[in-house]
Scaffold this active site. Structure first.
Site, PDB file in Angstrom:
ATOM      1  N   LYS A  31       1.433  -1.121  -0.081  1.00  0.00           N
ATOM      2  CA  LYS A  31       0.361  -0.066   0.277  1.00  0.00           C
ATOM      3  C   LYS A  31       0.908   1.081   0.120  1.00  0.00           C
ATOM      4  CE  LYS A  31      -1.692   1.386   3.810  1.00  0.00           C
ATOM      5  NZ  LYS A  31      -1.050   3.129   4.189  1.00  0.00           N
ATOM      6  N   ASN A  32       2.075   1.380   1.351  1.00  0.00           N
ATOM      7  CA  ASN A  32       2.478   2.240   0.955  1.00  0.00           C
ATOM      8  C   ASN A  32       3.729   2.470   0.292  1.00  0.00           C
ATOM      9  OD1 ASN A  32       1.050   3.429   3.459  1.00  0.00           O
ATOM     10  ND2 ASN A  32       2.490   2.338   4.504  1.00  0.00           N
ATOM     11  N   CYS A  63      -4.752   7.456   9.331  1.00  0.00           N
ATOM     12  CA  CYS A  63      -5.432   7.539  10.320  1.00  0.00           C
ATOM     13  C   CYS A  63      -4.507   8.402  12.089  1.00  0.00           C
ATOM     14  CB  CYS A  63      -4.242   5.819  10.854  1.00  0.00           C
ATOM     15  SG  CYS A  63      -4.665   4.685   9.579  1.00  0.00           S
ATOM     16  N   ARG A  92       0.797  14.634  12.745  1.00  0.00           N
ATOM     17  CA  ARG A  92       1.007  14.175  11.914  1.00  0.00           C
ATOM     18  C   ARG A  92       1.017  15.655  10.787  1.00  0.00           C
ATOM     19  NH1 ARG A  92      -1.543   8.457   9.170  1.00  0.00           N
ATOM     20  NH2 ARG A  92       0.866   8.784   8.188  1.00  0.00           N
ATOM     21  N   ASP A 120       4.225   0.202  12.271  1.00  0.00           N
ATOM     22  CA  ASP A 120       3.033   0.332  11.329  1.00  0.00           C
ATOM     23  C   ASP A 120       2.585  -1.593  11.981  1.00  0.00           C
ATOM     24  OD1 ASP A 120       3.472   1.652   8.449  1.00  0.00           O
ATOM     25  OD2 ASP A 120       2.435   2.242  10.585  1.00  0.00           O
ATOM     26  N   ARG A 133      -9.266  -0.271   4.405  1.00  0.00           N
ATOM     27  CA  ARG A 133      -8.031   1.022   3.910  1.00  0.00           C
ATOM     28  C   ARG A 133      -7.252   0.552   3.967  1.00  0.00           C
ATOM     29  NH1 ARG A 133      -6.352   5.125   7.445  1.00  0.00           N
ATOM     30  NH2 ARG A 133      -5.706   6.019   5.799  1.00  0.00           N
TER      31      ARG A 133
HETATM   32  C1  EPZ Z   1       4.417   6.619   6.601  1.00  0.00           C
HETATM   33  O1  EPZ Z   1       3.515   8.058   7.028  1.00  0.00           O
HETATM   34  C2  EPZ Z   1       3.008   5.930   6.185  1.00  0.00           C
HETATM   35  N1  EPZ Z   1       1.986   6.393   5.546  1.00  0.00           N
HETATM   36  C3  EPZ Z   1       2.527   5.296   7.201  1.00  0.00           C
HETATM   37  O2  EPZ Z   1       2.130   4.793   7.432  1.00  0.00           O
HETATM   38  C4  EPZ Z   1       3.626   4.956   8.385  1.00  0.00           C
HETATM   39  O3  EPZ Z   1       3.291   4.941   9.762  1.00  0.00           O
HETATM   40  C5  EPZ Z   1       4.855   6.064   8.504  1.00  0.00           C
HETATM   41  O4  EPZ Z   1       5.032   6.538   7.498  1.00  0.00           O
HETATM   42  C6  EPZ Z   1       5.950   5.455   9.311  1.00  0.00           C
HETATM   43  O5  EPZ Z   1       6.875   4.783   8.897  1.00  0.00           O
HETATM   44  C7  EPZ Z   1       1.831   5.690   4.076  1.00  0.00           C
HETATM   45  O6  EPZ Z   1       3.769   5.730   3.556  1.00  0.00           O
HETATM   46  C8  EPZ Z   1       0.890   5.944   3.193  1.00  0.00           C
HETATM   47  P1  EPZ Z   1       6.317   9.975   8.559  1.00  0.00           P
HETATM   48  P2  EPZ Z   1       3.759   9.473   7.466  1.00  0.00           P
HETATM   49  O7  EPZ Z   1       6.074  11.619   7.858  1.00  0.00           O
HETATM   50  O8  EPZ Z   1       4.579   9.883   5.642  1.00  0.00           O
HETATM   51  C9  EPZ Z   1       6.989  13.465  11.495  1.00  0.00           C
HETATM   52  C10 EPZ Z   1       0.397   2.807   7.475  1.00  0.00           C
HETATM   53  O9  EPZ Z   1      -0.313   2.271   8.581  1.00  0.00           O
HETATM   54  N2  EPZ Z   1       6.606  14.266  10.968  1.00  0.00           N
HETATM   55  O10 EPZ Z   1       7.723   9.113   8.262  1.00  0.00           O
HETATM   56  O11 EPZ Z   1       3.000  10.423   7.167  1.00  0.00           O
HETATM   57  C11 EPZ Z   1       5.367  12.485  11.926  1.00  0.00           C
HETATM   58  O12 EPZ Z   1       5.217  13.261  12.973  1.00  0.00           O
HETATM   59  C12 EPZ Z   1       0.108   3.912   7.567  1.00  0.00           C
HETATM   60  O13 EPZ Z   1       0.493   1.712   6.872  1.00  0.00           O
HETATM   61  C13 EPZ Z   1       6.836  15.341  11.129  1.00  0.00           C
HETATM   62  O14 EPZ Z   1       6.996  15.912  11.893  1.00  0.00           O
HETATM   63  O15 EPZ Z   1       4.956   9.119   8.385  1.00  0.00           O
HETATM   64  C14 EPZ Z   1       5.457  11.239  12.945  1.00  0.00           C
HETATM   65  O16 EPZ Z   1       6.306  11.534  14.199  1.00  0.00           O
HETATM   66  C15 EPZ Z   1       0.101   4.721   9.033  1.00  0.00           C
HETATM   67  N3  EPZ Z   1       6.455  16.784  10.108  1.00  0.00           N
HETATM   68  C16 EPZ Z   1       7.154  11.254  11.625  1.00  0.00           C
HETATM   69  O17 EPZ Z   1       7.738  12.043  10.993  1.00  0.00           O
HETATM   70  C17 EPZ Z   1       6.357  16.659   9.488  1.00  0.00           C
HETATM   71  O18 EPZ Z   1       6.588  17.413   7.731  1.00  0.00           O
HETATM   72  C18 EPZ Z   1       7.361  10.117  10.560  1.00  0.00           C
HETATM   73  O19 EPZ Z   1       5.990  10.118  10.161  1.00  0.00           O
HETATM   74  C19 EPZ Z   1       6.288  14.654   8.477  1.00  0.00           C
HETATM   75  C20 EPZ Z   1       6.592  13.393   9.197  1.00  0.00           C
END
Ligand code: EPZ
Length: 418
Positions: free
Chosen positions: A22-23, A116, A121, A305, A397
């Site tokens: 998915k990701n 989610c 986020r 995840d 989803r």
């Molecule tokens: C991706 O989300 C995945 N989703 C998530 O999978 C996954 O949990 C996550 O990466 C971490 O591996 C998709 O790929 C569609 P991040 P993303 O930006 O990109 C902070 C699932 O269950 N952050 O790596 O939103 C954030 O708060 C989903 O399949 C900032 O501070 O995750 C978090 O603490 C859920 N500022 C950390 O980084 C930003 O601008 C990791 O978030 C962006 C993120």
């Protein structure tokens, strides 16, 4: 609304084929906006995030054909740079479109993304990165509005290895003038998959999977056919389910190296795991031993995840475990639902303190997010008696044909419309 009705206690036997990740599929769908020609993505999971992403692309003027297995996207006629807010709010990955749409139209307008409810986020790292490439950004009444005369390569240091920010910057930089270097980039396998997809369309990207990604801007990207990598989180979910229920299953078409952190933990729990190329065989016929401490980390650490699913497993191990969620602020919302099934689990801040019990008991529980919902299903499959898991749209989803695949392994689970 739909629910699962589950009669727990069955051991799981047989083989399950993993869907495309998915990701990976979601950022690749966003990337199709950049291609001057049709892109075919193979073996795409039938999940609502993909369906919503395809709807967004259609709203941008892309031609889309989705036959339930493969998707063909032709963005040649795309003519709109405003992502519909109702759809944008359905999923997190709508935000990936920012980079691609900016690159294509030098303008973009998007509502803050959904996804989610597992934490704040924010998207600050996405926006900072785009600004470094020359994008002017304003935020007004819930919309992010972007404009740029031209995109110019630059060096970008991410404060944290954000998956989405890494992908968004890659998509904005791939046709920018000059070279972009992303430092402290996310290392997830899905990032490397996006690099491989973009390079197949004519991009010049190296370094994905390491902490530093180099993107040399090109003028044109062409269409192609692409098979995304298998879904490591779906694979891990089935492995954890078999470990909890007992039995012997083969997860087919997985990349074991992408979930080595989970495989090590399940081996420590006492599962017998054999790996044969892209087949992972897990066997367990006894109560598992607890693992004392699990901490989620960016890849290659233990994946956030799989945190919920693994916490459910800890609830039926002998002994105590502490699960620490280091990436998201509120990713334990499913724990009170596990307690309804007799789990001995308490959450304090970013830690879940679990004391394993011999058996969970069936109950009516409510899914609150994608992976928490999957964890409740696994707990119900392992529990004695009947359970109902409500609001399974969260699970839809990210898991295609979930109940079908589980039934093929011997689980007693049916989907019921309420
Ligand atoms: C991706 O989300 C995945 N989703 C998530 O999978 C996954 O949990 C996550 O990466 C971490 O591996 C998709 O790929 C569609 P991040 P993303 O930006 O990109 C902070 C699932 O269950 N952050 O790596 O939103 C954030 O708060 C989903 O399949 C900032 O501070 O995750 C978090 O603490 C859920 N500022 C950390 O980084 C930003 O601008 C990791 O978030 C962006 C993120």
């Amino acid at each position: 609304m739909e629910k699962y009705v589950i009669n727990g206690g069955n051991k799981l036997y047989g083989s399950v084929k993993v869907q495309s990740a998915k990701n990976s599929v979601l950022p690749i769908l966003a990337a199709t906006v950049l291609a001057d020609g049709p892109v075919e993505i193979l073996n795409v999971p039938q999940i609502s995030d993909v369906k919503n992403m395809v709807k967004i692309l259609a709203c941008l003027g892309c031609k889309t054909v989705y036959d339930g297995d493969n998707i063909i996207i032709d963005s040649t006629s795309a003519d709109c740079y405003e992502i519909p807010s109702a759809l944008a709010r359905e999923l997190r990955s709508s935000v990936f479109l920012l980079g691609a749409v900016i690159s294509r139209f030098h303008s973009a307008k998007i509502a803050y993304p959904g996804g989610c409810d597992i934490g704040l986020r924010p998207v600050d790292l996405h926006l900072t990165g785009l600004k470094r490439l020359g994008v002017q950004i304003s935020e007004k009444s819930g919309y992010i509005i972007c404009k740029c005369d031209r995109l110019r390569g630059n060096e970008i240091m991410l404060d944290c290895p954000s998956v989405g920010a890494t992908e968004n910057i890659m998509l904005a930089a791939v046709k920018a003038e000059g070279t972009t270097v992303i430092k402290n980039a996310a290392r997830e396998p899905e990032i490397e998959d996006l690099q491989n997809f973009l390079n197949k369309t004519g991009a010049k990207i190296t370094g994905a999977g390491s902490g530093t990604i180099r993107i040399d801007g090109v003028k044109k990207l062409c269409g192609c056919e692409y098979q995304p990598i298998p879904d490591r989180i779906e694979a891990g979910t089935f492995l954890i389910g078999a470990a909890m229920c007992g039995g012997e299953i083969t997860v087919d078409g997985a990349y074991p190296e992408n979930i080595s952190s989970l495989i090590h933990k399940l081996t420590e729990n006492g599962c017998k795991i054999n790996i044969n190329n892209d087949k992972i065989v897990l066997e367990n016929h006894r109560t598992l031993a607890s693992v004392k401490s699990i901490e989620t980390r960016p890849y290659p650490g233990f994946p956030t995840d799989l945190q919920a699913q693994y916490t459910a497993l800890c609830c039926v191990c002998s002994g105590h475990s502490i699960i620490t969620e280091n990436l998201f602020e509120t990713r334990f919302k499913y724990v009170p639902e596990l307690r309804k099934m007799g789990a001995d689990a308490t959450v304090i801040d970013r830690n879940a303190f679990v004391r394993g019990v011999e058996r969970l008991k069936g109950a009516t529980v409510v899914a609150c997010d994608l992976r928490g919902g999957a964890a409740l299903v696994l707990a119900a499959l392992a529990a004695d008696g009947s359970s109902e898991v409500l609001d399974i749209s969260h699970i839809d989803r990210g898991y295609g044909a979930f109940e079908y695949k589980l039934r093929m392994l011997g689980a007693d689970i049916v989907r019921v419309t309420v």
